[in-house]
Motif scaffolding. Structure first.
Motif, PDB file in Angstrom:
ATOM      1  N   GLN A  67       1.082  -1.102   0.006  1.00 27.52           N
ATOM      2  CA  GLN A  67       0.010  -0.085  -0.180  1.00 27.52           C
ATOM      3  C   GLN A  67       0.895   1.296   0.008  1.00 27.52           C
ATOM      4  N   PHE A  97      -6.658  -1.567   5.325  1.00 30.69           N
ATOM      5  CA  PHE A  97      -6.012  -0.422   4.657  1.00 30.69           C
ATOM      6  C   PHE A  97      -5.516   0.501   5.806  1.00 30.69           C
ATOM      7  N   ASN A  99      -5.431   3.833   6.699  1.00 30.81           N
ATOM      8  CA  ASN A  99      -6.291   5.032   6.462  1.00 30.81           C
ATOM      9  C   ASN A  99      -5.253   6.202   6.143  1.00 30.81           C
ATOM     10  N   ARG A 106      -7.376   5.128  -0.881  1.00 33.08           N
ATOM     11  CA  ARG A 106      -8.504   4.384  -0.267  1.00 33.08           C
ATOM     12  C   ARG A 106      -9.412   4.071  -1.163  1.00 33.08           C
ATOM     13  N   TRP A 109      -8.171   1.430  -3.854  1.00 32.44           N
ATOM     14  CA  TRP A 109      -8.271   0.410  -3.103  1.00 32.44           C
ATOM     15  C   TRP A 109      -9.847  -0.295  -2.846  1.00 32.44           C
ATOM     16  N   GLU A 110     -10.606   0.527  -2.762  1.00 26.97           N
ATOM     17  CA  GLU A 110     -11.940  -0.068  -2.683  1.00 26.97           C
ATOM     18  C   GLU A 110     -12.554  -0.559  -4.146  1.00 26.97           C
TER      19      GLU A 110
END
Length: 248
Positions: A67, A97, A99, A106, A109-110
């Motif tokens: 990440q 994740f 944050n 994010r 990512w989603e």
């Protein structure tokens, strides 16, 4: 289905063990401060040396490495690498994740989590019941583990100590197979092969000795000595035939 068969060595790799938790944490802080030249290098080194680990890893820390790399690529304008790194992070831990990396990361990512990534597998045959299997920092009770396609860290612990580490890269529909059990079948074949080679060598040596004795017998003046050498030669020749048959 493609099956990758990897016969594993129990020895750990001889290279520096990365401190995954420290590197991941420092990488997050570097992204926040927007000063990550050194941190980016540290992340790359840690990812390259995962097979050198001498300890178990935290699943969150392992996912954070990828990440963080995705976030650094995003803020450097390397958009093509962002989604791939986030898919890889989801492959090792889809539940976490970091944050602090920001809303933009994010959101990507989603989006990646909603995509159908497919399914792969790892099958690990442990050497005995005293060994414990960990994949991506998670304890696994079954020898067959369903995985998202991507790179995964496989570790085996015995008596509280890490004994074996492998990094595998599987695609959708693939199965990576590891067998840590002693390969007694191959060992038996090697013994039989050695016996056969030894017998063949003995046959050749015996035959050569017989030929020499047979030739020497014609140079002996006395009949008794001649007969004795002649008998020895024929006996050695017969032995060579027997050994040769054993070798075959």
């Amino acid at each position: 289905m493609f099956v990758g068969l990897l016969m594993a060595s129990p020895a750990l790799a001889e290279c520096p063990s990365p401190d995954v938790a420290r590197v991941a944490g420092a990488g997050v802080e570097a992204v926040i401060d927007d000063e990550y030249a050194q941190a980016r290098l540290d992340v790359e080194v840690a990812l390259a040396n995962l097979e050198c680990l001498d300890h178990l890893v935290e699943p969150k820390s392992l996912a954070t490495l990828w990440q963080v790399r995705a976030a650094m690529a995003y803020f450097d304008g390397e958009s093509s690498a962002v989604a791939a790194d986030l898919r890889q992070a989801a492959a090792v831990n889809a539940e976490f994740f970091e944050n602090r990396l920001g809303r933009d990361i994010r959101a990507i990512w989603e989006h990646e989590l909603k995509q159908d990534s497919g399914e792969a597998q790892a099958q690990v045959q442990l050497a005995h019941r005293g060994q414990v299997l960990w994949v991506d920092g998670v304890l696994r009770s079954d020898s067959t583990v369903a995985l998202r396609p991507g790179v995964h860290l496989v570790q085996v612990v015995e008596d509280g100590r890490l004994q074996w580490v492998r990094l595998l890269d599987v695609r959708d529909g693939e199965t990576a197979t590891f067998d840590l059990r002693p390969n007694t079948g191959n060992r038996s074949n090697q013994v039989l092969l050695g016996m056969g080679i030894g017998a063949a060598g003995g046959a050749v040596l015996t035959w050569a000795t017989a030929v020499v004795l047979d030739r020497q017998s014609y140079q002996v003046n006395h009949v008794e000595s001649h007969d004795q050498l002649w008998f020895s030669a024929r006996r050695f020749q017969a032995l060579s035939v027997g050994l040769g048959g054993t070798a075959v």
